[in-house]
Design a protein around this motif. Sequence first.
Motif, short mmCIF file in Angstrom:
data_model
loop_
_atom_site.label_atom_id
_atom_site.label_comp_id
_atom_site.label_asym_id
_atom_site.label_seq_id
_atom_site.Cartn_x
_atom_site.Cartn_y
_atom_site.Cartn_z
N LEU A 74 0.90 -1.10 0.08
CA LEU A 74 0.04 0.09 -0.07
C LEU A 74 1.00 1.26 -0.11
N VAL A 75 1.86 1.25 0.70
CA VAL A 75 2.68 2.28 0.83
C VAL A 75 3.45 2.74 -0.36
N ASP A 76 3.86 1.97 -1.31
CA ASP A 76 4.19 2.00 -2.48
C ASP A 76 3.21 2.72 -3.46
N TYR A 77 2.06 2.30 -3.39
CA TYR A 77 0.93 2.90 -4.19
C TYR A 77 0.73 4.30 -3.72
N VAL A 78 0.71 4.49 -2.44
CA VAL A 78 0.42 5.93 -2.00
C VAL A 78 1.61 6.69 -2.39
N GLU A 79 2.84 6.48 -2.32
CA GLU A 79 3.97 7.25 -2.83
C GLU A 79 3.81 7.33 -4.08
#
Length: 162
Positions: A74-79
């Motif tokens: 998820l954090v990669d997507y948010v970034e």
Amino acid sequence: MSTLAVFPGSFDPLTNGHVDIISRGLRIFDRIIVALLVNAEKAPLFSTSERLDILREVFRSEPRVEMDTFDGLLVDYVERRKAQVIVRGLRAVSDFEYEFQMALMNRRLNGRIETVFMMPAEQYTYISSRLIKEVFSLGGKVDGLVPALVEERLRRKLAVKS
Ligand code: PNS
């Protein structure tokens, strides 16, 4: 600076609790991306495209809400989407442990992203997608707990299965 938040989840199906959190989120954030997790291990009742279709239809008149799918962390997507915040709903104390673990793991993975928890209206604190599917499939009423479109899609889905 305009604030962009990501509201991630499975949305199988979308409930009025989710809708309530998104509406509340729009009071704080300029835009919200509703990010549907694909390729989860569990077999969903609604396919990714069916869930996306429901989300798009329900938020058709809200230009500040965007629908998308994501895979992987998820954090990669948010970034990648240049968002600053992950929004999660907290219904009860029972949600807390899992959500706390996820928020801290996500912070460890990417310290630039903040998780913001929002409480839904009291009348939605006990609903979950899992409970909606169970109650509906056993003949119980779910009106007022999910958007009318979801109720209609559940009815159709059940008719196809039976
Ligand atoms: O609606 P859900 O099923 O409670 O949503 C869970 C979700 C999609 C937010 C979570 O499973 C997730 O973020 N998955 C993506 C993979 C990931 O980043 N895992 C590490 C989380 S700490």
